[in-house]
Write a protein that holds these residues in place. Sequence first.
Motif, PDB file in Angstrom:
ATOM      1  N   ASP A 156      10.060  84.828  10.223  1.00  0.00           N
ATOM      2  CA  ASP A 156      11.095  84.139  11.150  1.00  0.00           C
ATOM      3  C   ASP A 156      12.548  83.927   9.555  1.00  0.00           C
ATOM      4  O   ASP A 156      13.689  83.733  10.067  1.00  0.00           O
ATOM      5  N   ASP A 163      -0.828  94.722  10.448  1.00  0.00           N
ATOM      6  CA  ASP A 163      -0.657  94.539  12.306  1.00  0.00           C
ATOM      7  C   ASP A 163      -2.015  95.684  12.832  1.00  0.00           C
ATOM      8  O   ASP A 163      -2.813  96.065  12.848  1.00  0.00           O
ATOM      9  N   THR A 191       8.079  99.890  18.257  1.00  0.00           N
ATOM     10  CA  THR A 191       7.809  98.707  17.726  1.00  0.00           C
ATOM     11  C   THR A 191       9.664  98.454  17.193  1.00  0.00           C
ATOM     12  O   THR A 191       9.864  99.489  17.688  1.00  0.00           O
ATOM     13  N   SER A 209      10.312  97.164  14.843  1.00  0.00           N
ATOM     14  CA  SER A 209      10.656  96.448  12.913  1.00  0.00           C
ATOM     15  C   SER A 209      11.033  98.197  12.575  1.00  0.00           C
ATOM     16  O   SER A 209      10.171  98.617  12.378  1.00  0.00           O
ATOM     17  N   ARG A 218      10.681  98.023   9.166  1.00  0.00           N
ATOM     18  CA  ARG A 218       9.094  97.935   8.160  1.00  0.00           C
ATOM     19  C   ARG A 218       8.229  99.020   8.896  1.00  0.00           C
ATOM     20  O   ARG A 218       7.566  99.825   8.432  1.00  0.00           O
ATOM     21  N   ARG A 219       8.020  98.342  10.168  1.00  0.00           N
ATOM     22  CA  ARG A 219       6.341  99.397  10.487  1.00  0.00           C
ATOM     23  C   ARG A 219       7.265 101.026  10.921  1.00  0.00           C
ATOM     24  O   ARG A 219       6.823 101.937  10.543  1.00  0.00           O
ATOM     25  N   ARG A 279      11.750  96.075  22.002  1.00  0.00           N
ATOM     26  CA  ARG A 279      11.563  93.983  22.175  1.00  0.00           C
ATOM     27  C   ARG A 279      10.983  94.063  22.936  1.00  0.00           C
ATOM     28  O   ARG A 279      10.173  94.277  24.199  1.00  0.00           O
ATOM     29  N   ALA A 333       5.480  92.069   6.944  1.00  0.00           N
ATOM     30  CA  ALA A 333       5.841  91.744   6.732  1.00  0.00           C
ATOM     31  C   ALA A 333       6.115  90.211   5.928  1.00  0.00           C
ATOM     32  O   ALA A 333       4.734  89.542   5.608  1.00  0.00           O
ATOM     33  N   GLN A 384       4.132  87.087   7.097  1.00  0.00           N
ATOM     34  CA  GLN A 384       3.482  87.695   8.402  1.00  0.00           C
ATOM     35  C   GLN A 384       1.995  86.851   8.742  1.00  0.00           C
ATOM     36  O   GLN A 384       0.908  86.923   7.173  1.00  0.00           O
ATOM     37  N   CYS A 387      15.100  89.555   7.674  1.00  0.00           N
ATOM     38  CA  CYS A 387      13.722  90.178   7.617  1.00  0.00           C
ATOM     39  C   CYS A 387      13.994  91.118   8.288  1.00  0.00           C
ATOM     40  O   CYS A 387      13.090  91.612   9.134  1.00  0.00           O
ATOM     41  N   SER A 388      15.051  92.020   8.569  1.00  0.00           N
ATOM     42  CA  SER A 388      15.175  92.936   9.868  1.00  0.00           C
ATOM     43  C   SER A 388      14.881  93.936   8.616  1.00  0.00           C
ATOM     44  O   SER A 388      15.173  95.641   8.915  1.00  0.00           O
TER      45      SER A 388
END
Length: 328
Positions: free
Chosen positions: A82, A104, A125, A127, A129-130, A151, A202, A205, A249-250
């Motif tokens: 974060d 994950d 999710t 994310s 990325r995911r 969320r 991430a 992570q 980070c997003s």
Amino acid sequence: MTERALRLGTRRSKLAMAQSGHVADAVRQLTGRPVELVEITTYGDTSREHLAQIGGTGVFVAALRDALLAGEVDFAVHSLKDLPTAQHPELVLAAIPKREDPRDVLIARDGITLDRLPKGARVGTGSPRRMAQLHAYARSHGLEITCVPIRGNIDTRVGYVHSGELDAVVLAAAGLNRIGGTAELTGSLSLDHLSVDSVLPAPGQGALAIECPASDAELVATLAALDDPHTRAAVTAERSLLAALEAGCSAPVGALADLLADDPGHGQVVTEMRLRGVVGTTDGSTLVQLSTTGPVPTSHDEAMALGRELADEMLAKGAAGLMGERAL
């Protein structure tokens, strides 16, 4: 006379409190001083928008840093993923403790695993990325899935599967491990720890960041005893990659630095670090995934250089054009 308690700033979530509690215990043992948790609400905790919409970088961090700078807390604990990649000029990252499991995990109904997701499976999710990597995996394995933006805390997310609203959710394994009671939380649901060959985590992570004012040299030196050099080298390389890609980070960016041993199973002498990175469109149609290997960094600058080197290669392969897409 008893020394005053050190004040540890933390977010209010169950996971954040658990993480900070572990650090508080370590600092108490290290210093012999009492440590009290100071709960702070961040913008990321109160906003109901998805992180991609509010520009996820720093939304869970700013309020904690404000409290540090105002002298309301002595140090703070963050989930490293974060934390913005640019270091605050008045604060110092005093320690990065040994990393938890960076992978994950897919939490699903009916014993479902990633490779057996049913047609039309709804996977939760928040994310990008995911989403990018799950969709890419589904495409390459002939699966049809829908990623649903969600969320909320761990209990809320797992609750979507218990209720049948979703077939599965994907969370960080480290979070589950740190809060404990995984069996009670998941019940009859199955846990499938996702191979980093399929879904890269991430950057950072599984790692925690312990931050304090740079002006408090004594506290900086004390907290440094909690630092794990190998973890710091790995996450520094990962975050350098993220920074060089000029992504927050997003963004749909995954990265993981592995320490490689020259004689696995015997001496386990670490000689090299492998850094892997991925950038993709959230629909999974395009991924840029590369890796580089070099000597284990012995300094901050060397770790940063490893990340920049891989970022340059990824940018040359078109990574920049993939990061403008966000999942809303």
